[in-house]
Design a protein around this motif. Structure first.
Motif, short mmCIF file in Angstrom:
data_model
loop_
_atom_site.label_atom_id
_atom_site.label_comp_id
_atom_site.label_asym_id
_atom_site.label_seq_id
_atom_site.Cartn_x
_atom_site.Cartn_y
_atom_site.Cartn_z
N GLY A 235 0.83 -1.21 0.00
CA GLY A 235 0.00 0.00 0.00
C GLY A 235 0.85 1.25 0.00
O GLY A 235 2.08 1.18 -0.14
N ASN A 236 0.20 2.41 0.14
CA ASN A 236 0.94 3.66 0.23
C ASN A 236 1.88 3.62 1.43
O ASN A 236 1.50 3.15 2.51
N TYR A 237 3.10 4.10 1.25
CA TYR A 237 4.08 4.06 2.33
C TYR A 237 4.83 5.38 2.38
O TYR A 237 5.90 5.54 1.77
N PRO A 238 4.28 6.38 3.10
CA PRO A 238 4.95 7.68 3.21
C PRO A 238 6.26 7.55 3.95
O PRO A 238 6.35 6.86 4.96
N THR A 239 7.27 8.22 3.45
CA THR A 239 8.58 8.11 4.10
C THR A 239 9.10 9.49 4.52
O THR A 239 8.83 9.94 5.63
N GLN A 319 -0.70 1.82 6.84
CA GLN A 319 0.17 0.83 6.21
C GLN A 319 1.53 0.77 6.90
O GLN A 319 2.10 -0.31 7.10
N VAL A 320 2.04 1.94 7.30
CA VAL A 320 3.30 1.98 8.04
C VAL A 320 3.16 1.21 9.35
O VAL A 320 4.06 0.46 9.75
N ALA A 321 2.01 1.37 10.01
CA ALA A 321 1.77 0.66 11.27
C ALA A 321 1.80 -0.85 11.07
O ALA A 321 2.31 -1.59 11.92
N LYS A 322 1.28 -1.31 9.93
CA LYS A 322 1.31 -2.75 9.64
C LYS A 322 2.75 -3.24 9.45
O LYS A 322 3.13 -4.29 9.96
N VAL A 323 3.52 -2.46 8.70
CA VAL A 323 4.91 -2.83 8.46
C VAL A 323 5.70 -2.88 9.76
O VAL A 323 6.52 -3.77 9.98
N LEU A 324 5.44 -1.92 10.64
CA LEU A 324 6.19 -1.82 11.88
C LEU A 324 5.86 -2.93 12.88
O LEU A 324 6.55 -3.07 13.90
N GLN A 325 4.85 -3.71 12.61
CA GLN A 325 4.56 -4.84 13.50
C GLN A 325 5.69 -5.86 13.48
O GLN A 325 5.82 -6.68 14.38
N ALA A 326 6.53 -5.79 12.44
CA ALA A 326 7.71 -6.68 12.37
C ALA A 326 8.83 -6.18 13.27
O ALA A 326 9.80 -6.90 13.52
#
Length: 350
Positions: A235-239, A319-326
């Motif tokens: 998904g969208n992933y603002p950086t 989407q960032v929150a989902k990625v950070l679950q790792a």
């Protein structure tokens, strides 16, 4: 201030204050004097960028070269730090006022009980790619092959660290079964590949083009465009963003607004000009190592990553929150993403 790289691939890069006058930015790490843009009687604002010469942080230098810092009437000090994690540490220590770094640090800090907020979103794509050594082509076909591999990241606790953990876990490999090694970007990253200290690594432009065009490595995952980012992260992933302590924002709204005005104006300028025109505004040292033509080509291919409005991309924080679950620091914790950014200043930008 910055953690030492786990891998000694060259002289340790030092945090330096970048000279933002007419002279070129020295990306080799030599000491440079402070340049204060704007009225000398204005308020001083100290901004640290996690790798000023990377294309993902291009708006921070471009704003100065276009004269937009001067227009604010502030004394804006731009400092360069190779790793975003170190910039975050400096912010918490009160050594700087703002960070030019990845938005996700705001969520990580919230998980640690620290309140920061992103006030302008500059990239709507990751701007990162995973590249692997050429001799491993056909051997490493995806993150499923990362087990027991040495994976290059900017530094421990950096955005590239968290992204690498995510794609590793998404590929079915526990990140603890890999060796993540801090190699920064540019020459140190390339040296790590050359000496086979890393098998693959997450990096940005112009390092990506240097590695691929020289035949030293190949692209495994490419998040330099919006489409590529969605393939990479779902998904969208603002950086890239500008973020500050919440307390500072609440007490200095006029100052924050002036900063955001400069960056929103810069983002619009990027949309209205070609990659070649943008490159012409940058210091020569930005493209010296790769060559001007190659730099322009890389920027043309990834120009889509720059946010045209400065507003937070829809669904991006989630989407960032989902990625950070790792990330073990965030995994299992509930993050209120609405408190990690605000569009207030962008909407009020002149």
């Amino acid at each position: 201030m910055r953690k030492k790289s786990v891998l000694a691939t060259g002289a340790a890069a030092l945090a330096v204050t970048i000279a933002l006058s007419g002279c070129a930015n020295n990306v080799a790490g030599e000491s440079q004097k402070v340049q204060k843009a704007g009225d000398a009687s204005g308020k001083t604002v100290r901004v640290m960028v996690g790798g000023l010469n990377k294309q993902i942080y291009l708006p921070f230098m471009l704003a100065e070269r276009l004269g937009y810092y001067k227009e604010t009437g502030l004394n804006i000090e731009i400092n360069d730090e190779p790793a975003g994690a170190s910039a975050k540490t400096s912010l918490l220590a009160g050594q700087i006022d703002a960070v030019g770094g990845f938005y996700e640090h705001n969520q990580i800090l919230q998980a640690k009980g620290k309140d920061t907020v992103a006030v302008v979103s500059m990239l709507r794509a990751a701007g990162e790619a995973e590249v692997c050594r050429s001799d491993l082509k056909g051997v490493i076909k995806g993150a499923a092959d990362f087990k027991n591999r040495n994976l290059g990241i900017t530094d421990q606790g950096s955005a590239t660290d968290y992204m690498t953990q995510y794609i590793t876990k998404h590929g079915g490999v526990d990140p603890s079964e890999t060796h993540r090694i801090g190699v920064q970007a540019g020459g140190t990253f390339i040296a790590a590949l050359d000496h086979k200290n890393i098998d693959c690594g997450m990096t940005t432009e112009p390092t990506i083009s240097q590695v691929v065009s020289s035949g030293k490595g190949f692209l495994l995952y490419d998040g330099r465009t919006v489409a590529g980012t969605k393939d990479m992260f779902g998904g969208n992933y603002p950086t890239t963003s500008l973020y500050l302590m919440l307390d500072y924002v609440e007490k200095n709204k006029d100052t924050v607004q002036l900063l955001v005005n400069a960056y929103v104006k810069t983002l619009k300028w990027i949309q209205d000009h070609s990659a070649a025109e943008i490159t012409e505004k940058l210091p020569e040292d930005y493209y010296k190592s790769i060559g001007k033509d190659a730099y322009v080509k890389a920027l043309e291919e990834s120009k889509d990553m720059f946010n045209p409005t400065g507003l937070m991309p829809e669904g991006g924080p989630e989407q960032v929150a989902k990625v950070l679950q790792a990330n073990p620091e965030v995994g299992g914790k509930t993050i209120d993403v609405s408190k990690t950014y605000t569009d207030e200043f962008v909407k009020n930008a002149k």
